[in-house]
Design an enzyme around this catalytic site. Structure first.
Site, PDB file in Angstrom:
ATOM      1  CB  THR A  13      -0.975   0.042   1.195  1.00 26.66           C
ATOM      2  OG1 THR A  13      -0.231   0.121   2.406  1.00 26.66           O
ATOM      3  CG2 THR A  13      -1.898  -1.158   1.204  1.00 26.66           C
ATOM      4  CG  LEU A  94      18.640  -4.395   3.309  1.00 27.40           C
ATOM      5  CD1 LEU A  94      18.188  -3.088   2.697  1.00 27.40           C
ATOM      6  CD2 LEU A  94      18.839  -5.464   2.249  1.00 27.40           C
ATOM      7  CG  HIS A 110       9.117   2.144  12.302  1.00 25.47           C
ATOM      8  ND1 HIS A 110       9.340   0.775  12.272  1.00 25.47           N
ATOM      9  CD2 HIS A 110       8.674   2.424  13.547  1.00 25.47           C
ATOM     10  CE1 HIS A 110       9.053   0.265  13.454  1.00 25.47           C
ATOM     11  NE2 HIS A 110       8.647   1.246  14.245  1.00 25.47           N
TER      12      HIS A 110
HETATM   13  C1  GAR Z   1       3.584  -0.648   6.782  1.00 23.06           C
HETATM   14  O1  GAR Z   1       2.802  -0.330   7.887  1.00 23.06           O
HETATM   15  C2  GAR Z   1       5.034  -0.284   7.029  1.00 23.06           C
HETATM   16  O2  GAR Z   1       5.199   0.897   7.761  1.00 23.06           O
HETATM   17  C3  GAR Z   1       5.485  -1.468   7.848  1.00 23.06           C
HETATM   18  O3  GAR Z   1       4.859  -2.585   7.245  1.00 23.06           O
HETATM   19  C4  GAR Z   1       3.657  -2.169   6.586  1.00 23.06           C
HETATM   20  C5  GAR Z   1       3.745  -2.569   5.128  1.00 23.06           C
HETATM   21  O4  GAR Z   1       2.560  -2.296   4.453  1.00 23.06           O
HETATM   22  N1  GAR Z   1       6.902  -1.567   7.843  1.00 23.06           N
HETATM   23  C6  GAR Z   1       7.598  -1.970   8.907  1.00 23.06           C
HETATM   24  O5  GAR Z   1       7.086  -2.344   9.933  1.00 23.06           O
HETATM   25  C7  GAR Z   1       9.110  -1.940   8.730  1.00 23.06           C
HETATM   26  N2  GAR Z   1       9.759  -1.947  10.013  1.00 23.06           N
HETATM   27  P1  GAR Z   1       2.503  -2.184   2.859  1.00 23.06           P
HETATM   28  O6  GAR Z   1       3.188  -3.410   2.276  1.00 23.06           O
HETATM   29  O7  GAR Z   1       1.024  -2.197   2.569  1.00 23.06           O
HETATM   30  O8  GAR Z   1       3.162  -0.894   2.451  1.00 23.06           O
END
Ligand code: GAR
Length: 211
Positions: A13, A94, A110
């Protein structure tokens, strides 16, 4: 124009928010030229393909170590002349070599207000579960530079979101995305590509657009 690569692992998203912002002309000075997924079945790949952005999979499972995987990514990104790497729901840590190869050219979104609810083990829904368990009244999202400390790089933008008494991790995750992540991630990417970010110690200063 700076070539932007967006690295994804799941639903994508945040990638969609970037693609939509680009379609509206809101990513100035850069263009999304590559999407890299760590998983072959990530829905983010379908989102990229429907907007004709090149999308490839570099599967984490195919490499024994974080270092070998990161080296493969460095090679792919350099071959595509990438000037900015955006981690948008990319769930892989990474290597130090990767962080140095793209020093201050990697940004991450984040789903909390760093330094709360961040670091190793805090990703995806776990972040919102932790915020609700702690009982905070306000959470939000952070876009930051990536260095070798998990969620430890300089903060570019943050946006707060109020917690409601009836929130579940899922409702909170959705609201943090809608009200914060999808707003500040495209803004930060554009600011970077416009050359409007100045790093001064831990502080990132945003300078005015050149007319
Ligand atoms: C999002 O909320 C992003 O901030 C989080 O995972 C989700 C991915 O959603 N990322 C983390 O937690 C990284 N530490 P998406 O695939 O729909 O963008």
């Amino acid at each position: 124009m700076l070539n932007i690569a967006v690295l994804v692992s799941g639903g994508g998203t945040n990638l969609q928010a970037l693609l939509d912002a680009q379609a509206r002309g809101e990513i100035r000075g850069g263009r999304i030229s590559l999407v890299v997924s760590s998983k072959p079945n990530a829905y983010a790949l379908t989102r990229a393909e429907s907007t004709k952005v090149k999308a490839i999979t570099v599967e984490r499972r195919a490499y024994d170590t974080k270092e070998a995987y990161s080296d493969a990514l460095i090679e792919t990104l350099q071959a595509h002349d990438i000037g900015l790497v955006v981690l948008a729901g990319f769930m892989i840590v990474l290597s130090e070599r990767f962080c140095s190869a793209f020093s201050h050219r990697i940004i991450n979104v984040h789903p909390a207000l760093i330094p709360s609810f961040c670091g190793d083990g805090f990703y995806g829904l776990h972040v919102h579960e932790a915020a609700l368990k702690y009982g905070v009244k306000v959470t939000g999202a952070t876009v930051h530079f990536v260095n070798s400390v998990t969620d430890g790089g300089e903060i570019i933008l943050q946006k707060a979101v109020e917690i409601r008494p009836d929130d579940t991790p899922e409702t909170l995750q959705r609201r943090v995305m809608e009200q914060a992540e999808w707003v500040i991630l495209p803004q930060a990417v554009s600011l970077f590509c416009e050359g409007r970010l100045r790093i001064n110690g831990r502080t990132v200063q945003i300078v005015d657009r050149k007319e």
